[in-house]
Design an enzyme around this catalytic site. Structure first.
Site, short mmCIF file in Angstrom:
data_model
loop_
_atom_site.label_atom_id
_atom_site.label_comp_id
_atom_site.label_asym_id
_atom_site.label_seq_id
_atom_site.Cartn_x
_atom_site.Cartn_y
_atom_site.Cartn_z
N GLY A 60 0.79 -1.23 0.00
CA GLY A 60 0.00 0.00 0.00
C GLY A 60 0.82 1.27 0.00
O GLY A 60 1.87 1.37 -0.62
N SER A 61 0.32 2.24 0.73
CA SER A 61 0.82 3.60 0.70
C SER A 61 2.25 3.73 1.22
O SER A 61 2.73 2.91 2.00
CB SER A 61 -0.10 4.46 1.55
OG SER A 61 0.59 5.53 2.11
N SER A 62 2.89 4.81 0.79
CA SER A 62 4.24 5.10 1.24
C SER A 62 4.27 5.63 2.67
O SER A 62 5.33 5.90 3.21
CB SER A 62 4.89 6.12 0.31
OG SER A 62 4.13 7.31 0.29
N GLY A 63 3.09 5.80 3.28
CA GLY A 63 3.05 6.22 4.68
C GLY A 63 3.29 5.08 5.65
O GLY A 63 3.10 5.24 6.86
N ASP A 93 0.99 10.32 3.05
CA ASP A 93 0.76 9.15 2.22
C ASP A 93 2.06 8.77 1.56
O ASP A 93 2.46 9.38 0.63
CB ASP A 93 -0.28 9.48 1.16
CG ASP A 93 -0.46 8.32 0.21
OD1 ASP A 93 -0.84 8.55 -0.93
OD2 ASP A 93 -0.19 7.18 0.59
#
Lengths: 171, 424
Positions: free
Chosen positions: A67-70, A171
């Protein structure tokens, strides 16, 4: 060696330290941002196998990060909130999990000689030695049973202050 | 990991404490990855705007201390020096114009504004968008970058042929200060070839079609590099933006090929290079319908409280399309229509009169943030609708609402009527 109900796995230790605790196992990869709520260390992705459950103080065993880069930002925050897992055991390396284990600062192990998802079940007692890359699994829970069993002296102290209301925005 | 003399001097503190902390983080991170070395980068996109929550967790309001902890994973506060690499702020927590609509207090606003100006003083360009490639940061083929934001990473890797992994906040901040990032993953030629062949047997034309296809592909290939075969119509920026964002949300797609369209492959054979497909998938009517149902699985009630357009941030063309749908009409009193775009594009939308058309219709043109990143919705919102597969993947989980996914027209109509009437 070891007792009849233990299994030892060997792999690559990533972030050093020794810790033991109860396993929380999932076959679903985990999203960080949008997948966990860092204050309580809960999985919030609606279609996730562990949706609603907390990994706080657990030995988290999972395929890897998606998923997200967060991802790192959220697990970083869970550490500061005192809700991080005690250790992470996973299969698939990528930048999200690599940075995530670095900033979560808990023992982490990968590249194990047996698939940890096949060997470890939720509730098993797991000792993670990330200095040597060794994982010792005691099937069925804490050795000797009951609560108040031995804790390893090398366990890391929580660095955060629990109970704060937090979220994240990257994100 | 092998370090050059210059990198070694950074690690030894000869270039200041902030650079030292940054290099320390990069070395720890690179070693976990198993990277052999670092690579130079002069194009870094990260997220370093902080608010009260971070200050509270950090136990400090001093911006150097907050940056040290959250951006560099340095519990010891260091004095942050100017960024060495060209550095860009991605989407952030606040619309500087409509922050009160977000429900932010004056104190929360002031803290974020102070953090923005701290970033600006340190040389971080305040683009404040998840789509830097829309507003001037358009990396070229082969350029080594260090970007966060999964939807932007998949876009610049695939469509433009730039080279970046999905980085995180700490690694991008460290790259800003040092001009270095681990040479790993998509920086290397060998990792950029296709892994899965996707035979697209269903026409893929609208943005909705591309969102559905992206969500399906991401779920199927996870971290793989899908190669799409059978795309008959050349997609535009908006469609590829939706496709990549969806594929990066349901899975971890950071790179894909559409032979003949994306820059690194003219043919399917070129997309796979020396590799063989590990799997061949077929996307037909059944897969399309299943994906649509998955994306709508949280939605039950047809009363729509909010329609969200602009994930990833809307292009000027999308804003114009929304304007054509709302012109001369009004958003239903029980609903709201929020359109999100980069700040620079909002300015053009103002010049073009689009912003006025939206205001006249009772819609809101917002910038810099989004409901998922900023964690805000109109008070009492229970049901949202969006034309973004990514947003409908995340927002119900983050904000505990129901989410409808449909075409832009269905979404805008549901804001005008207050009722969801979409269908596949």
């Amino acid at each position: 060696m070891g007792e009849a109900n233990t299994v030892t796995l060997r792999g690559r230790g990533l972030v050093g330290g020794v810790v033991e605790g109860e396993a929380l196992v999932t076959r679903d990869s985990i999203s960080g941002w949008g997948g966990i709520e860092p204050t309580g260390g809960r999985i919030i992705e609606s279609r996730h196998e562990l949706s609603g459950q907390s990994f706080k103080d657990k030995i988290l065993v999972f395929p890897g990060a998606k998923g997200s880069s967060g991802w790192s930002g959220m697990f970083h925050m869970s550490r500061l909130a005192g809700s991080a897992p005690k250790a992470m055991i996973f299969n698939y390396m990528n930048t999200k999990i690599a940075l995530g284990v670095v900033v979560t600062r808990v023992p982490a192990v990968t590249d194990l000689d047996q698939n940890p998802l096949d060997v470890i079940e939720t509730g098993d007692w797991v000792r993670v030695d990330a200095d040597t890359g060794t994982v010792v699994v005691t099937k069925g829970g804490r050795p000797g049973g009951g609560v108040g069993g031995p804790e390893t002296g090398a366990e890391k102290a929580a660095t955060g202050r629990p109970g704060k209301e937090v979220g994240g925005h990257d994100d | 990991m092998r370090l050059t003399d210059d990198e070694r001097s950074m690690l030894d503190g000869e270039q200041g404490e902030a650079v030292q902390a940054a290099m320390d983080l990069l070395v720890r991170y690179g070693e976990v990855l198993g990277a052999e070395r670092l690579v130079d980068t002069d194009n870094v996109c990260g997220a370093n705007i902080f608010g009260q929550r971070q200050m509270m967790l950090c136990g400090a309001s001093d911006p150097d201390a907050v940056f040290s902890e959250f951006s560099l994973d340095s519990p010891r506060p260091v004095e942050i020096t100017p960024m060495k690499a060209q550095s860009y702020q991605l989407i952030g927590p606040m619309d500087t114009q409509h922050w009160q609509v977000q429900g932010l207090s004056q104190e929360a606003h002031d803290a974020i504004e102070e953090s923005e100006s701290y970033s600006a003083r340190h040389g971080i360009h305040l683009m404040n968008t998840c789509t830097p490639y829309q507003v001037g940061n358009v990396p070229v083929k082969g350029e080594h970058c260090a970007w966060m934001e999964s939807s932007a990473v998949v876009y610049v890797n695939s469509v433009l042929g730039a080279r970046t992994n999905v980085e995180g906040r700490e690694s991008t901040a460290a790259a800003m200060l040092t001009g270095k990032i681990p040479y790993w993953g998509y920086h290397l030629d060998d990792n950029r070839f296709g892994s899965h062949l996707v035979e697209v047997a269903e026409p893929v034309t609208s943005s909705l079609d591309w969102g559905l296809l992206g969500y399906y592909v991401g779920e199927q290939v996870q971290e793989g590099v899908p190669v799409l075969d059978g795309i008959a119509e050349v997609p535009n920026l908006v469609k590829l933006k939706h496709f990549g964002a969806a594929a990066a949300s349901s899975g971890g797609v950071e790179m894909y090929h559409i032979p003949g369209t994306t820059v690194e492959a003219r043919t399917v054979a070129e997309a796979f290079g020396p590799r063989r497909p590990v799997q061949t998938l077929r996307y037909g009517a059944r897969e399309r319908r299943q994906t649509y149902e998955q994306l709508n699985h949280t939605a039950r009630d047809s009363d729509v409280d909010l329609v969200m357009i602009g994930c990833p941030h809307a292009t000027l063309s999308q804003i114009r399309d929304v304007c054509r749908l709302v012109q001369g009409r009004k958003v239903h009193p029980d609903s709201a229509l929020w359109v999100f775009t980069p700040r620079a594009i909002r300015q053009v939308a103002e010049q073009n009169g689009y912003a006025q058309i939206l205001r006249d219709a009772g819609a809101l043109l917002m910038s810099d943030t989004c409901p998922a990143i900023g964690q805000f919705l109109p008070k009492g919102t229970r049901v949202i609708a969006t034309d973004s597969a990514k947003q409908v993947h995340y927002l119900p989980a983050i904000m505990k609402v129901q989410g409808w996914f449909g075409t832009t027209e269905e979404c805008v109509n549901s804001a005008l009527t207050g009722t969801w009437q979409g269908s596949l």
